[in-house]
Each structure stands twice: as C-alpha cells, then as structure tokens.
Design an enzyme around this catalytic site. Structure first.
Site, PDB file in Angstrom:
ATOM      1  N   ASP A 183      16.801  46.676  22.777  1.00 17.08           N
ATOM      2  CA  ASP A 183      16.578  48.026  22.241  1.00 17.08           C
ATOM      3  C   ASP A 183      15.552  48.771  23.092  1.00 17.08           C
ATOM      4  OD1 ASP A 183      15.941  50.155  20.026  1.00 17.08           O
ATOM      5  OD2 ASP A 183      17.620  49.007  19.203  1.00 17.08           O
ATOM      6  N   LYS A 232      23.994  51.055  22.628  1.00 18.19           N
ATOM      7  CA  LYS A 232      23.534  51.780  21.441  1.00 18.19           C
ATOM      8  C   LYS A 232      22.950  53.104  21.935  1.00 18.19           C
ATOM      9  CE  LYS A 232      20.046  51.332  17.741  1.00 18.19           C
ATOM     10  NZ  LYS A 232      19.006  50.412  17.239  1.00 18.19           N
ATOM     11  N   ASP A 271      21.179  56.363  21.157  1.00 20.68           N
ATOM     12  CA  ASP A 271      20.308  56.900  20.111  1.00 20.68           C
ATOM     13  C   ASP A 271      20.043  58.386  20.330  1.00 20.68           C
ATOM     14  OD1 ASP A 271      18.647  56.838  17.900  1.00 20.68           O
ATOM     15  OD2 ASP A 271      17.513  55.098  18.581  1.00 20.68           O
ATOM     16  N   MET A 272      19.507  59.046  19.325  1.00 17.17           N
ATOM     17  CA  MET A 272      19.172  60.479  19.394  1.00 17.17           C
ATOM     18  C   MET A 272      18.150  60.702  18.288  1.00 17.17           C
ATOM     19  SD  MET A 272      19.806  63.665  17.962  1.00 17.17           S
ATOM     20  CE  MET A 272      20.050  65.315  18.520  1.00 17.17           C
ATOM     21  N   ASP A 332      17.878  53.356   9.530  1.00 15.35           N
ATOM     22  CA  ASP A 332      16.747  52.514   9.950  1.00 15.35           C
ATOM     23  C   ASP A 332      16.190  51.731   8.774  1.00 15.35           C
ATOM     24  OD1 ASP A 332      16.779  53.056  12.593  1.00 15.35           O
ATOM     25  OD2 ASP A 332      15.207  54.578  12.550  1.00 15.35           O
TER      26      ASP A 332
HETATM   27  C1  GLA Z   1      15.633  54.726  16.298  1.00 17.11           C
HETATM   28  C2  GLA Z   1      16.737  53.774  15.923  1.00 17.11           C
HETATM   29  C3  GLA Z   1      16.201  52.377  15.830  1.00 17.11           C
HETATM   30  C4  GLA Z   1      15.581  51.976  17.149  1.00 17.11           C
HETATM   31  C5  GLA Z   1      14.512  52.979  17.538  1.00 17.11           C
HETATM   32  C6  GLA Z   1      14.002  52.720  18.930  1.00 17.11           C
HETATM   33  O1  GLA Z   1      14.705  54.877  15.272  1.00 17.11           O
HETATM   34  O2  GLA Z   1      17.346  54.176  14.748  1.00 17.11           O
HETATM   35  O3  GLA Z   1      17.224  51.478  15.485  1.00 17.11           O
HETATM   36  O4  GLA Z   1      16.574  51.908  18.135  1.00 17.11           O
HETATM   37  O5  GLA Z   1      14.997  54.308  17.488  1.00 17.11           O
HETATM   38  O6  GLA Z   1      13.060  53.635  19.317  1.00 17.11           O
END
Ligand code: GLA
Length: 734
Positions: free
Chosen positions: A366, A476, A478-479, A548
């Site tokens: 991640d 993955k 993300d945003m 999350d």
């Molecule tokens: C977001 C995602 C999490 C993780 C963090 C990393 O909050 O939803 O799952 O990947 O960013 O910064």
C-alpha cells in the site's frame, strides 16, 4: 425482445419478457413517455396521445388549448417552452436565449449497442443480447441535434439511456445542463431510497417519501462521493425486500452528479439524473458532439432483492470488463493497517511470508513506497520507489514476493500531489487552484489538473515505467480527497465550466491506457475507502474498496447497504486486526471473516501478530474461501434481515443450480433470554432436502416457509457473553 414501432403514430415500444417501455411523439413533435413497467402487450397504441389539458394553460399550438406541456409526461424536456417543471437540458445560444423545442426527425433500430466515446457504459457480449433505439430530434433555431439512445436487454429488466448533442449550425452554443435521463411517471406514490454516509460509513440506505415539491441528492466534490451514491431506488411505499414495485437508477459516472425527484401539483413525478449542472458549461462549436453519461434503469415488481439480483448479474456480465470478469478473485493481504507508511523491505517480506504460510495468493504493497513518502505530508506525485525502504525497488520487491509463491500488487494515487513533492515543485500550475486564492488542502494534498492532457500523460509515463518493469498483477487506485477551487490554470475563462467533467474524462482515459497496456492487471478502485464506489468505476476496476472502516460490525451495515446497487464480487472486504484500528472494537477472528467472505476477501493486518489459535483459524478461512468463493462472490444474494432495523442481521447466497447456499446470521449486542426468531430463507428448491452444516436435514420449502430458527445457534449467542457474534450455515442439497 426488441422494439415494436408504430410508424404512423411514431410510437416505440421497447420490451422483453419482463418489462415494457413505451414512448411516442407528442402533438408538437417532442418525445413523450407513455408507459414504463411490467411487460404489457406490445401492440398497445395510445391514440391522440397527450391531448390532455383540463383547463387552459400555456399551449404550444396557437389557439389550441387541448394540449399543454405542463401536464405531459416527457422524455427529455426543455427549458422555457411551456413545461414548468425542471428541464433535462439547457442550451445557451449565441443570442443569449436558453429556450429550445426538440422535434422528432428520425429513428433507427439495431441489434446490439454502441460504446459511448470516452465514457464508461454497459455493453453487449453479442449483438443478439440487446436492441438499441436511437431517436434523432432537432431544435431548428439553435441548430442542435439531440439523439436519445435507448437499449433494452433480453435477459434483464433493464433499459439503458444516454443522450448525445451535436451542433449542426455555424455558431457556437453552450450546453449548461445535459442530464442523462428524465423519467416522468403518472403518479408519485413512491419513496426515494438513497445511499448516503461519509468516510467510514458509506452507503447507508435512507428512505424519504416523495411528496409535492422537490427532493434531490447530489455531489459537487468532483467524485461521486461517500456522502451520496449515484444510485437511487424509487419504490412503491409498501415495497420491501420480497415484494412490490421499484425502479433503480444508476448513473454510470464518477464525477459531480444530481438525482432529483419533483412532484408537480397534478401529482405527477418527474425524476431526472445526470451530471450536476452546477458549474457545467460545455461549449459546442460547429460539428462538435457531447455525450452524456449513461443511466442504467432497472425495474421489478417483486421486491428489492429481485431488483438487486437483476443489477448484480447485469453488472457482472455487461458492465465489468476485466480478465477477472465472472472469475473468482484472489485472496489478498494488504499491509496498510499493519504498517501504514512505516516499513522497509524486510518488514514487508516478513508479513508476506506469513501470508503465504496461510495460503494467501496476492500480496499488496500500500501507500508509502515512493518518493519521500514517510507520512502523508510529502511525496505524492513522485512515482519512483524509495530505495531507502526498498533497496531493489518495486522490480526487486515484486520478484521477491513472486519467489515466495505469491502475486504482487501495488497501491497508487495518480490524481494527487503533495505540495512537498518534486512534481509540484516542477509544475505548480498542474494543480487545480485559483490564482491569488488560498488553496484548500485535503490530507495535505492537492488535486492534479486531469483536465489537461499533458498532466495525464506525465502521470501515465511514470506509472508505465513502474508497471512495465515489475511483475505486477493488481493495482489499488486510490483518490483521497474531494476537489476544491476547481480552476484550470492558464485556461481561458469560457472553458472553466468544462473542468469538472474533463477531469473525470482524464481519469477514465488514464485507466483506459493502463488497461490496454497491462490487460492482465486486476484493478481495485478506492477513494478514502468507498468514496468513488459507482457504476462508472466498475467499468474500469471490477472491484472497489468498500470502506476504510474494516470493523466487522460496521462492515455488516456498509456491505448490506452497498449490496442494493452493487454486486458482492465488487466489494473489497478484508479481515483486519482486533481491537479494530478505527473503532477499537474487539471481535473474534471467525466473526470478522464471516462478514468479509461476502466480497473479494483478504486480510489487512500483520499475521505475525495474531495468536497461534487465530493463525490456525486464518489458515482454515483461506481454505474455506477458496472452496466457496464462487458462491460467495457470484451466488444470488438475498437480504433477509436488515442491520438498520434490529440488533440482528442475516443474508444468504444461493448457487445458480440451487444445490448450495450459505446463510449468515449476525448479532450486534449480546442479549439474554431473547425471542426465538425463524428466519425464512429464500431461493431454495422447495422439494429438495438440504443438509445444514453436515448435520440437520430440512426441506427447502420448510426452510423458506417456517425458517431457520435462531435457537439452534444459541450457544455462542447468549452463553458466550460476547457481543458482535455470527453464525454461518452451509446448505448442501442431497
Ligand atoms: C486511503 C485508503 C486506504 C489506504 C490509505 C493509504 O485511506 O482508503 O485503504 O490505502 O489511503 O494512504
């Protein structure tokens, strides 16, 4: 299935074995809605359609008071021409007028369905699956051609719609509103079910009565958002999970949107949905075309479970594009909740090794692997590996993970930049910001201006370098913040109203390029959890991180709510540590897993840190999921008891051949001497005997009519003294 056309009356009846959608030309040439609902005889014609005026109103035809737009049901209503309700589109013309009159010109019908350029949309696998009707209308004064697209699918109670605008004149016009649909219904006895929330509590269902006046939901965040999902249901007031009429509407789009239900003083309901017209101004020059996003309109007369099942199958077969389409998804282990950004290669390998020992298939690295990314204040935008943490870069780490016998996946957040980054220092004009104004940060980051092709290109080249030099099988994406100060620096004022939409087109184009270059990759979308969980994203990324909030108890609600509009296999769901990182709640590992199985399934913790007993359970869980994931991810879902109503919740999945089913019951707080409930199962074969957990045997009809008693699972229920427990039942046909 098909479209029956009455040439003389200019009526069009789209039908399959379940639904009918009947529209036709009104007296002044506009296209009107006649009927939408359960399949009716396809020979039905309405003569003298829309000769409706009860008393004089505004009338389109001079000295003819027998027809008014104000009482008509219309397919794509204009602004300012006699219909006093909300319009579906508005065109600002060179002389400053916004008034238009669309008049039918021609139509075409064909088998199959065309893609929408640059936008996500449902598709056909073979042309015979669907029939498309295009109705071309023209406004002769503005010189704009508007084509209404309708597709009916043979196997689903679903119609898709979208609209395209073409400037056929010589002068520029400006679209200031271009919604994807209008659904005018003859009465308003409906409730609006919306899916709302915030970070950590996404897609909670909320029902509001549709009454005279206007109710709406929207996003102006630049993404579809956790706050309101671009999926709504209009249901009859007495419709529940098991019976009753309902219409579902998904906008296949990931940016700003609006969904609005308006009831006029004649009790008619107008529903409109599409790109939010707030700060949308799209210039159309001579010959230019604008396509709206698609809407997926689903229908049932048999309750919300039926509506959702129809949507799930449709999305899995006709929206998701991926090598993983209709395939079991890999069980993954993600390091985020285990380490956040505090890791090095040794720590990562250590976590992955334990995952391998448990039988997990994919390891996902991640946030925190690139640039100077040691916390969320720096590094975003610098897409090169931090060799202090990963001496052999992503290439080396991927190889080491592969050598353990696992696939390797990577987190990226391509749309964002930290002010403290090389990218921002080199290109401060590449972020969305208004000159001389304060810049609102979110999670210490700014939004890159994806409305500019050069910005998207730059990010693409950097990501290409990483992905093409490492064996990556999952990404993955993300945003993590909403858009503020939406302004494209250096762009002329008249184009600023395009930025929100161009931004999301930029996101889609980057997805498309990466999918083309790396077709084997499984994408999972994410936006601070479930902030961009929409039908548009599913076209590019077949799964989405649900939230999350990984607490099992909270996930019951989040996943239950999400299931109304999205398939189980699209929901990213992991087992995380206990006490949970977000809520501090303690929950047994098998209860956490019992919830997470109903989705993509994976782990979000360091398995080196769980007890030996729990690790043994994890190994069993992985074996169990590998055996049943086809059923968990693609079985027919029935919601049985809502966690939004009681301390209990239950739901089940049934295999296509009805030979296998899995039921889960979940209890929130522990209770004493509680009532015994019988939970009526669904979707089984009545005359088949099912063995329950290799033990008791019951007929399908008994299980569906009498139900499965909660008494049988009393043992962990009230003697254990535990809150937040669950029980799973595996049903196998004899
Ligand atoms: C977001 C995602 C999490 C993780 C963090 C990393 O909050 O939803 O799952 O990947 O960013 O910064």
């Amino acid at each position: 299935m098909g479209v029956k056309i009455f040439e003389k009356e200019k009526q069009f009846h789209l039908f399959n074995s379940k639904i009918s959608y009947l529209i036709g030309e009104c007296r002044d040439g506009e296209i009107g809605q006649i009927y939408f609902g359960k399949r009716i005889n396809e020979n039905q014609i309405i003569l003298g359609y829309q000769t409706l005026a009860g008393r004089p109103y505004c009338n389109p035809a001079e000295y003819d008071e027998s027809y008014t737009k104000e009482l008509a049901c219309l397919e794509y209503p204009a602004f300012g021409n006699g219909d006093m309700r909300g319009s579906a589109y508005e065109i600002r013309q060179a002389n400053g007028s916004r008034v238009t009159n669309l008049v039918y010109k021609s139509h075409v019908v064909y088998e199959g369905k065309k893609p929408i350029p640059g936008l996500p949309a449902s598709y056909v696998n073979t042309d015979s699956e669907a029939t498309t009707l295009e109705i071309r209308c023209v406004d002769e004064v503005a010189k704009v051609e508007v084509t209404l697209y309708y597709t009916i699918f043979e196997d689903y109670s679903i119609i898709t719609r979208h609209v395209s605008f073409k400037n056929v004149g010589n002068e520029e016009v400006k679209l200031t509103k271009a919604l994807s649909c209008c659904i005018d219904l003859p009465d308003h006895e409906y409730d609006l079910m919306q899916f709302e929330g915030a970070w950590g509590r996404e897609r909670y269902p909320h029902v509001r009565s549709i009454e005279k006046g206007i109710i709406s939901i929207e996003s102006m965040r630049g993404h579809s958002s956790a706050n309101f999902n671009p999926f709504v249901i209009m249901k009859r007031r007495n419709t529940d999970e098991f019976q009753g009429e309902a219409i579902g509407i998904h906008l296949v789009y990931s940016g700003n949107f609006i969904a609005k239900a308006e009831v006029d003083n004649f009790d008619k309901l107008r529903f409109t949905m599409g790109i939010n017209p707030n700060w949308f101004v799209w210039p159309l020059d001579k010959g230019e075309v604008f396509d709206t996003p698609e809407v997926i309109i689903s229908y049932t007369k048999e309750g919300l479970n039926d509506l959702s099942q129809n949507i799930h199958k449709f999305m899995n077969n006709n929206l998701v594009r991926s090598p993983y389409k209709n395939k079991p998804r890999p069980i993954l282990l993600n390091n985020w909740e285990a380490t956040e950004m505090n890791f090095d290669e040794g720590k990562i390998i250590n976590i992955a090794k334990k995952g391998k020992e448990a039988g997990i298939e994919l390891f996902v690295l991640d946030d925190g692997w690139f640039g100077k990314r040691n916390d969320d204040r720096a590094g975003l935008g610098d897409w090169f590996a931090n060799t202090d943490k990963l001496p052999d870069g992503i290439t080396g780490l991927a190889k080491k993970i592969n050598d353990l016998g696992m696939d390797f996946g990577l987190w990226i957040e391509p749309e964002m930049v930290n002010p403290d980054s090389d990218l921002y220092r080199a290109h401060p004009d590449w972020v969305l910001a208004v000159p001389d104004r304060r810049r609102t940060l979110g999670r210490h980051q700014m939004v890159l201006d994806f409305s500019k092709p050069e910005v998207v290109d730059n990010v693409y080249y950097h990501l290409y370098d990483i992905i093409s030099t490492a064996n990556i099988s999952y990404i993955k994406w993300d945003m993590n913040r909403s858009i503020t100060e939406c302004f494209s620096q250096g762009v002329a004022p008249e184009y600023q109203g395009m930025v929100y939409h161009k931004y999301i087109l930029g996101v889609y184009s980057l997805y498309e390029r990466l999918i083309k270059d790396f077709p084997h990759i499984l994408f999972e979308s994410c936006a601070s959890g479930g902030g961009r969980f929409d039908a548009g994203m599913l076209y590019y990324a077949p799964q989405a991180w649900c939230s999350d909030d990984t607490d099992g108890h909270e996930r019951v609600k989040i996943q239950y709510g999400t299931s109304y509009g999205y398939p189980l296999v699209s929901m990213g769901s992991h087992v995380s540590a206990s006490p949970n990182g977000q809520t501090g709640r303690v929950m047994a590992i098998n209860d956490r897993a019992n919830i997470a199985y109903f989705g993509t399934f994976g782990y979000e913790l360091d398995l080196n840190e769980v007890s030996e007993e729990d690790f043994e359970q994890v190994k069993n869980q992985v074996v169990f999921m590998k055996k049943y994931r086809g059923l968990f991810q693609y079985g027919t879902l029935y919601r049985l008891q809502s966690p939004f109503e009681k301390n209990y919740a239950s739901w089940m999945v049934v295999s296509e051949d009805k030979k296998q089913a899995i039921v889960v019951m979940y209890k929130g707080l522990n209770t004493q001497n509680t009532e015994v409930e019988y939970i009526k199962l669904q979707g089984l074969e009545p005359d088949t005997v099912y063995t329950i957990n290799d033990n008791e045997k019951m007929y399908g009809d008994f299980l569906m009519e009498r139900g499965l008693g909660t008494l049988g699972w009393n043992e962990p229920w009230y003697r254990s003294g535990k809150d937040f427990t669950s029980r799973m039942f595996i049903l196998n046909a004899e």
